[in-house]
Design a protein around this motif. Structure first.
Motif, mmCIF file in Angstrom:
data_model
loop_
_atom_site.group_PDB
_atom_site.id
_atom_site.type_symbol
_atom_site.label_atom_id
_atom_site.label_comp_id
_atom_site.label_asym_id
_atom_site.label_seq_id
_atom_site.Cartn_x
_atom_site.Cartn_y
_atom_site.Cartn_z
ATOM 1 N N LEU A 23 0.815 -1.204 0.000
ATOM 2 C CA LEU A 23 0.000 0.000 0.000
ATOM 3 C C LEU A 23 0.856 1.265 0.000
ATOM 4 O O LEU A 23 0.529 2.242 -0.682
ATOM 5 C CB LEU A 23 -0.936 -0.001 1.214
ATOM 6 C CG LEU A 23 -2.017 -1.089 1.215
ATOM 7 C CD1 LEU A 23 -2.786 -1.078 2.534
ATOM 8 C CD2 LEU A 23 -2.981 -0.887 0.049
ATOM 9 N N LEU A 24 1.961 1.245 0.753
ATOM 10 C CA LEU A 24 2.858 2.403 0.754
ATOM 11 C C LEU A 24 3.448 2.639 -0.630
ATOM 12 O O LEU A 24 3.634 3.784 -1.057
ATOM 13 C CB LEU A 24 3.977 2.206 1.778
ATOM 14 C CG LEU A 24 3.602 2.431 3.244
ATOM 15 C CD1 LEU A 24 4.777 2.094 4.153
ATOM 16 C CD2 LEU A 24 3.163 3.880 3.468
ATOM 17 N N GLY A 25 3.738 1.563 -1.330
ATOM 18 C CA GLY A 25 4.250 1.688 -2.695
ATOM 19 C C GLY A 25 3.257 2.404 -3.598
ATOM 20 O O GLY A 25 3.618 3.302 -4.371
ATOM 21 N N ARG A 26 1.987 2.031 -3.474
ATOM 22 C CA ARG A 26 0.968 2.681 -4.293
ATOM 23 C C ARG A 26 0.733 4.139 -3.861
ATOM 24 O O ARG A 26 0.470 5.007 -4.703
ATOM 25 C CB ARG A 26 -0.343 1.902 -4.204
ATOM 26 C CG ARG A 26 -0.302 0.575 -4.905
ATOM 27 C CD ARG A 26 -0.162 0.714 -6.394
ATOM 28 N NE ARG A 26 -1.392 1.191 -7.023
ATOM 29 C CZ ARG A 26 -1.510 1.448 -8.319
ATOM 30 N NH1 ARG A 26 -0.450 1.322 -9.126
ATOM 31 N NH2 ARG A 26 -2.650 1.852 -8.827
ATOM 32 N N VAL A 27 0.853 4.405 -2.564
ATOM 33 C CA VAL A 27 0.727 5.785 -2.091
ATOM 34 C C VAL A 27 1.845 6.642 -2.682
ATOM 35 O O VAL A 27 1.605 7.767 -3.150
ATOM 36 C CB VAL A 27 0.753 5.847 -0.551
ATOM 37 C CG1 VAL A 27 0.925 7.290 -0.072
ATOM 38 C CG2 VAL A 27 -0.525 5.249 0.027
ATOM 39 N N PHE A 28 3.065 6.108 -2.673
ATOM 40 C CA PHE A 28 4.189 6.840 -3.257
ATOM 41 C C PHE A 28 3.939 7.122 -4.740
ATOM 42 O O PHE A 28 4.260 8.203 -5.242
ATOM 43 C CB PHE A 28 5.488 6.046 -3.075
ATOM 44 C CG PHE A 28 6.266 6.440 -1.851
ATOM 45 C CD1 PHE A 28 7.488 7.072 -1.952
ATOM 46 C CD2 PHE A 28 5.766 6.186 -0.581
ATOM 47 C CE1 PHE A 28 8.200 7.441 -0.825
ATOM 48 C CE2 PHE A 28 6.457 6.544 0.558
ATOM 49 C CZ PHE A 28 7.685 7.176 0.447
ATOM 50 N N CYS A 29 3.372 6.134 -5.436
ATOM 51 C CA CYS A 29 3.069 6.336 -6.861
ATOM 52 C C CYS A 29 2.073 7.483 -7.032
ATOM 53 O O CYS A 29 2.209 8.309 -7.935
ATOM 54 C CB CYS A 29 2.505 5.059 -7.475
ATOM 55 S SG CYS A 29 3.719 3.738 -7.690
ATOM 56 N N GLY A 30 1.064 7.541 -6.160
ATOM 57 C CA GLY A 30 0.094 8.631 -6.232
ATOM 58 C C GLY A 30 0.707 9.978 -5.909
ATOM 59 O O GLY A 30 0.329 11.005 -6.486
#
Length: 696
Positions: free
Chosen positions: A342-349
């Motif tokens: 989830l943190l990976g996807r947050v960083f992408c956003g």
């Protein structure tokens, strides 16, 4: 600073000034109504009748002058046509050149007439908005309903340039015939697709299209970017500072848009499998997909603010953050951590630089190619949306490099990480930072055009006139306009939510609601596709990818059809309402009720919903750009950011709904997630009907 009334007067053709809409008189009349209503002197019925009569007189004055000038042009063309007939028996090159010059002179006069019509159409729209805002009546709704829809409508003469098309056709045909005089027997009607060779004809066609909102594919597609142009045209619109524009920089912005959309949708076919491999329910894919959108809500704001000072630094930051986010997403499998995922996807956003991409096109691309650049922005987004699932479908591998697992779940992260590294290198080598970046917190005193642009929508938020009495007309008008600007600080960019909200009229709010609805519906369809198809049809990742690719590939063809044909046959508001109804029917058809759920029902209903939403998005943003204050074209909280935020919030809520729907079980998931889409769609249709005549 020049207020709208002064600016309108300055752009009038001097010898025709007596035939323009008298914006100043009507503005004073609106102020008079407001004062009398406050003291109980006027009734609502009297005000509506009196102002309608005044508008009718103004419009009739414009239309009669328009018909008179049209007759003069037609007479001149008829005389030239008689001379042209004589050339059928004898070839005389000097006479041909003389006739061509005469037709071009008529073309230039026709351009002046089209400019006259356009200025009046804008003035009429402005005074209608001003009346509604100052008095609180829905006068525009009443006036458009009773006048524009009447079979003998004079209002349509102004807004739809009725009759001028025949003059345009005559000039085009005769110039083409003179160009092809030597040995050719074909006319423009035999070769409708041939490029126009005379610049006068090109300019006339562009003016007609702008006046009637006629579109072609590029124009319609470019509207999806919601890049707001200056409302009042000028004869010198082509004189744009090209020094800020750099083709490679524009290309890098478009590639950034493409890669980001690939990054968004590349995980959709495998998000449910990835969630289950980490011990979570398959419906957690909603949170995994939506985490990127949650972060984008915040990143859009700071990237928009950052782009006031630089374009290069935000893109560098974006690339680095996206690289880190994708690496974290890929490593989550070996860490066996949903949190890392989830943190990976947050960083992408947090790396979403779409606000920067849009602002570069709006601020730095010359007007003559801005629509093509806008179309490129939308095309890059659509292509990325289609390529993301396609790449995921092709990456069906499984192996290890040292302790790192490469499989269908993790490889999207690794592929995108590598892509962002290459992009960062290219960015560092080729990007050129535009000069003359405007400071966000003030307007340069010598920047007249910028200050003028900011006053286009003064009437949407300010009193119409100051009480300057017993002065001559020119001084009074100027003093009133200056008073309006000082009272609301209208020259400042929109850099706060409060300032932006004050400019949101009911029409704008309805269009933002529609945008929210269509993004919510499409995100629900796309994000839960892997879970739904796996439960009902046992589809593999490859089949889900093919379905999503097919949906994505419909975007450009649909825009070709609508932009080139449908949008020129019907009004935007008609297409808007019809598209909303089709989206609603697509949602209803998607529900699983009693009978067995089939692949045909799912695919057909999904296709109807998605295609209708694509059609809806184009006309929605086209209307939004017209009813939205042009002050929202600059500043941090610009129109593009507001629409992006509305769409992103819709995606976040849709993804959260999918995850919450998982608690009722996969069997009920489809209906539970479709129900909010249906309710929001019905609400949007009702709101559209209530504001239908103000969407004009």
């Amino acid at each position: 600073m020049v207020a709208f009334g002064k600016k309108l007067k300055d752009r009038q053709i001097e010898e025709w000034q007596g035939y323009y809409i008298n914006y100043k008189i009507m503005k004073k009349k609106v102020k008079q109504y407001a004062c009398q209503i406050e003291t109980g002197g006027y009734e609502r019925r009297y005000v509506l009748k009196d102002f309608s009569r005044m508008l009718d007189n103004q419009i009739e004055k414009i239309v009669l002058f328009l018909l008179e000038q049209q007759g003069i042009l037609s007479s001149r063309i008829a005389k030239l046509a008689f001379q042209q007939e004589m050339l059928q028996t004898e070839f005389d090159l000097p006479r041909i050149a003389s006739l061509q010059a005469a037709y071009r002179d008529i073309g230039r006069d026709l351009l002046k007439l089209l400019f006259f019509v356009e200025i009046n159409a804008i003035g009429l729209r402005k005074i209608l908005k001003k009346f509604d805002k100052r008095l609180g009546y829905r006068f525009t709704d009443y006036y458009v309903k009773t006048r524009a829809n009447h079979p003998y409508s004079q209002l349509q003469q102004v807004f739809k340039h009725v009759g001028l098309g025949a003059v345009v056709g005559a000039i085009s045909r005769n110039l083409a015939e003179l160009d092809d005089f030597q040995g050719s027997y074909l006319s423009i009607y035999d070769q409708p697709a041939r490029p126009l060779q005379d610049p006068v004809v090109d300019a006339i066609r562009a003016a007609v299209d702008r006046l009637s909102h006629s579109t072609n594919f590029l124009t319609y597609l470019g509207q999806h970017a919601l890049i707001i142009h200056e409302e009042l045209p000028t004869p010198n619109d082509e004189n744009v500072d090209d020094q800020r524009y750099h083709f490679m920089t524009l290309l890098l912005n478009l590639v950034n848009t493409f890669l980001y959309m690939v990054n968004t949708y590349i995980i959709v076919p495998t998000a449910d499998d990835y969630s289950m491999s980490l011990g979570a329910a398959p419906t957690v894919c909603g949170i995994v997909i939506g985490a990127m959108a949650v972060a984008q809500i915040f990143s859009s704001v700071y990237f928009s603010a950052w782009s006031n000072k630089s374009y290069f630094k935000p893109l560098v930051f974006s690339s680095i953050v996206l690289f880190m986010g994708n690496v974290m997403y890929a490593l989550a499998y070996d860490f066996d951590s949903l949190t890392v995922l989830l943190l990976g996807r947050v960083f992408c956003g947090l790396g979403s630089a779409r606000a920067v991409n849009r602002r570069y096109i709006s601020d730095c691309v010359p007007l003559k190619i801005r629509m093509q650049a806008s179309a490129g922005f939308v095309s890059a987004s659509a292509l990325g949306m289609a390529c993301g699932p396609a790449i995921a479908g092709l990456l069906q591998v499984r192996f290890k490099i040292y302790m790192i697992t490469i499989n269908q779940n993790t490889i999207p992260g690794w592929v995108m990480a590598v892509a962002w590294v290459f992009y960062l290198i290219w960015l560092s080598i080729s990007f050129k930072e535009p000069g003359h970046l405007a400071k966000p917190d003030h307007v340069p005193e010598n920047n007249t055009s910028l200050a003028e642009s900011d006053t286009l929508e003064n009437g949407a938020t300010q009193p119409l006139l100051s009480s300057q009495a017993h002065q001559d007309d020119a001084d009074e008008d100027q003093e009133c306009d200056m008073s309006e600007e000082r009272s609301e600080n209208s020259h400042a960019p929109i850099n706060s939510i409060g300032a932006a909200y004050k400019l949101l009229t009911p029409s704008v709010k309805v269009q933002l609601l529609i945008y929210f609805m269509l993004k919510y519906a499409t995100e629900t369809l796309l994000a839960e596709s892997s879970v739904i198809t796996s439960y009902y049809f046992n589809w593999t990742t490859s089949k889900v990818s093919i379905f999503l690719v097919c949906l994505g590939l419909t975007v450009l063809p649909v825009n070709v059809i609508v932009g080139s044909n449908i949008s020129n046959m019907f009004e935007d508001r008609q297409i808007l309402l019809a598209s909303e109804i089709m989206v609603c029917l697509g949602i209803i058809a998607s529900f699983h009720i009693i009978i067995p759920y089939t692949v045909t029902q799912y695919v057909v209903s999904g296709l109807v919903m998605f295609v209708s939403a694509e059609v809806l998005e184009g006309v929605n943003l086209s209307l939004l750009s017209r009813v939205m204050s042009s002050r929202l074209s600059r500043g941090t909280f610009n129109g593009g950011l507001l629409s992006t935020e509305a769409g992103t919030i819709a995606r976040v809520i849709a993804d959260a709904t999918i995850t919450l729907g998982g608690y009722v079980g996969e069997r009920r998931l489809l209906n539970v997630t479709l129900l909010p889409s249906l309710l929001i769609c019905i609400l949007a249709i009702i709101a559209t009907c209530l504001t239908y005549n103000s969407q004009y």
